[in-house]
Design an enzyme around this catalytic site. Structure first.
Site, PDB file in Angstrom:
ATOM      1  CG  ASN A  31      -0.117  -0.506   2.591  1.00 48.63           C
ATOM      2  OD1 ASN A  31       0.440  -1.504   2.670  1.00 48.63           O
ATOM      3  ND2 ASN A  31      -0.341   0.402   3.364  1.00 48.63           N
ATOM      4  CD  GLN A  43      -3.922  -0.119  -1.581  1.00 45.86           C
ATOM      5  OE1 GLN A  43      -4.344   0.360  -2.477  1.00 45.86           O
ATOM      6  NE2 GLN A  43      -4.153   0.438  -0.183  1.00 45.86           N
ATOM      7  CB  THR A  45     -27.167  -9.138  11.540  1.00 46.19           C
ATOM      8  OG1 THR A  45     -27.988  -9.690  12.750  1.00 46.19           O
ATOM      9  CG2 THR A  45     -28.265  -8.958  10.536  1.00 46.19           C
ATOM     10  CB  CYS A 103      -3.002   2.365   9.851  1.00 45.18           C
ATOM     11  SG  CYS A 103      -4.133   1.900   8.727  1.00 45.18           S
TER      12      CYS A 103
END
Ligand SMILES: *Cc1c(COP(=O)(O)O)cnc(C)c1O
Length: 401
Positions: free
Chosen positions: A153, A181, A239, A327
């Site tokens: 990335n 990516q 869910t 990040c």
């Protein structure tokens, strides 16, 4: 209304949700909000669009729809693949990965290490590539899984997943690849590559955040990471994120439709960025091998400047770019990826990633090439520091009239 024009050159961090994707998902937020597991028709009617989205994702990577598990994000998919492999083979506590993986792999491995796993982090070459002999030598009888990303990335460097997969198969070791990516940039064929697990993330391919995919090869035993209901054939409780899944399906379809024309367009813009920057700014280098990279990613090191300062000045000019991955931004350490490549610290600290995407135009590239040389000169003290401008950047290239 008077919104500042933003030039978004950070498409490896996230991408704009495509209008077609928004359109496809809205009915499942407004009208069809039932639970697909319910027994009555109102819930059950969302099952069909959900399964059709699964088929589209399967088509994107050439697998059977039953091999697709929807998760909450790429990070979860990465964690889940490694978790399953180590949890199901108590005698195998060894993981092989690389020093340039995303933190969603590296930090999970660090965590597993505390629980008694052994981790081999393979080094990379100066161009970001992997020495496959080292990989082969790292495999042991107690190796549970190899996790090597398909493309990096930060630098865009592409890894030879087909060869890695063959090596792992010959040693009977599971192989996971973080392909987050890759969609829309390279064709993906899991049958051809033959890996056991592959991770994708919605928000990297024009679907929203909060939806991911884990491909799990048919017949493989799998230990769920999120344990709960029987959703996703018992492989992921919770869910279903119906709107997110529908969005992913539409985004997968668009990625397939558009790759052929987008790739050359993006490649040409990227070439202009690199030629423009390396040609006009002295002491600048491209990080990552020239020809083995994703078409959209350019990571450039500028000697003697701090990347954070470059990013701040670019931001003032209305341009979004990044250093390292989103990040890890905020830490002043040079990127772990560039450090692993052995990029000299005076360049690594001044390295900036430009990542192109569907939203980018020729005007964006022209504007970047217009403002960047001045920014680097100023930060190097070669020209006076201009007061920060809070004005709307001039990005209109209107015809003379
Ligand atoms: C963005 C990214 C991730 C994390 O995906 P999320 O969906 O944001 O959790 C993991 N690996 C790579 C290579 C990425 O680019």
């Amino acid at each position: 209304m008077n919104e500042k024009k933003t030039i978004y050159l950070d498409n490896n961090a996230t991408t704009q949700v495509a209008p077609e994707v928004v359109e496809a998902m809205v009915p499942f937020l407004s009208h069809y909000w039932g639970n697909p597991s319910s027994a009555y028709e109102f819930g059950h009617r969302v099952m069909k669009p959900l399964e059709s989205a699964r088929r589209r994702v399967a088509e994107l990577i050439n697998c059977d729809p039953r091999e697709i598990v929807f998760t909450s994000c790429g990070t979860e998919s990465n964690n889940a693949a490694i978790h399953s492999s180590t949890a199901l083979s108590p005698g195998k506590r060894h993981i092989v990965t690389t020093a340039v993986e995303h933190s969603a792999i590296l930090n999970f491995c660090k965590f597993l290490k505390q629980g008694g796993c052994e981790v081999t982090c393979l080094p990379v070459e100066p161009d970001g590539s992997l020495d496959l002999h080292l990989l082969e030598k790292a495999l042991r009888p107690d190796t549970a899984i190899v996790s090597v990303m398909w493309a990096n990335n930060e630098t865009g460097v592409i890894f030879p997943v087909e060869e890695i997969s063959a090596i792992c198969r010959s040693k009977g070791v599971l192989f996971h690849t973080d392909a987050i990516q890759v969609p829309g940039k390279l064709p993906i064929d899991v049958r051809e590559v033959g890996m056991d697990f592959l991770s994708l993330s919605g928000h990297k391919l024009h679907a929203p955040k909060g939806i991911g995919v884990l491909y799990i090869k048919r017949g493989l035993k799998f230990q769920p990471y999120i344990i709960g209901g029987h959703q996703e054939r018992g492989r992921r409780g919770g869910t279903e994120n119906v709107a997110g899944i529908v969005a992913f399906g539409r985004a997968a379809e668009l990625a397939m439709e558009r790759m052929r024309e987008e790739r050359p367009r993006i490649l040409a813009l990227r070439a202009q960025i690199e030629e423009g920057i390396l040609g006009s700014i002295p002491d600048s280098i491209r990080n990552g091998g020239r020809d083995t990279r994703l078409s959209n990613t350019s990571n450039i090191g500028f000697e003697g400047v701090e990347a954070e300062a470059v990013l701040m000045m670019l931001d003032q000019a209305g341009i979004c770019a990044s250093s390292g991955s989103a990040c890890t931004t905020g830490s002043l350490e040079p990127s772990h990826v560039l450090t692993a490549m052995g990029i000299r610290p005076s360049y690594a600290r001044g390295s900036v990633r430009f990542s192109l995407g569907a939203c980018n135009t020729q005007e964006d590239v022209d504007y970047l090439l217009e403002v960047l040389p001045g920014i680097i000169r100023r930060l190097r003290g070669e020209s006076p520091i201009a007061p920060p401008s809070h004005e709307t950047p001039q990005v209109e290239f209107a015809e003379e009239s």
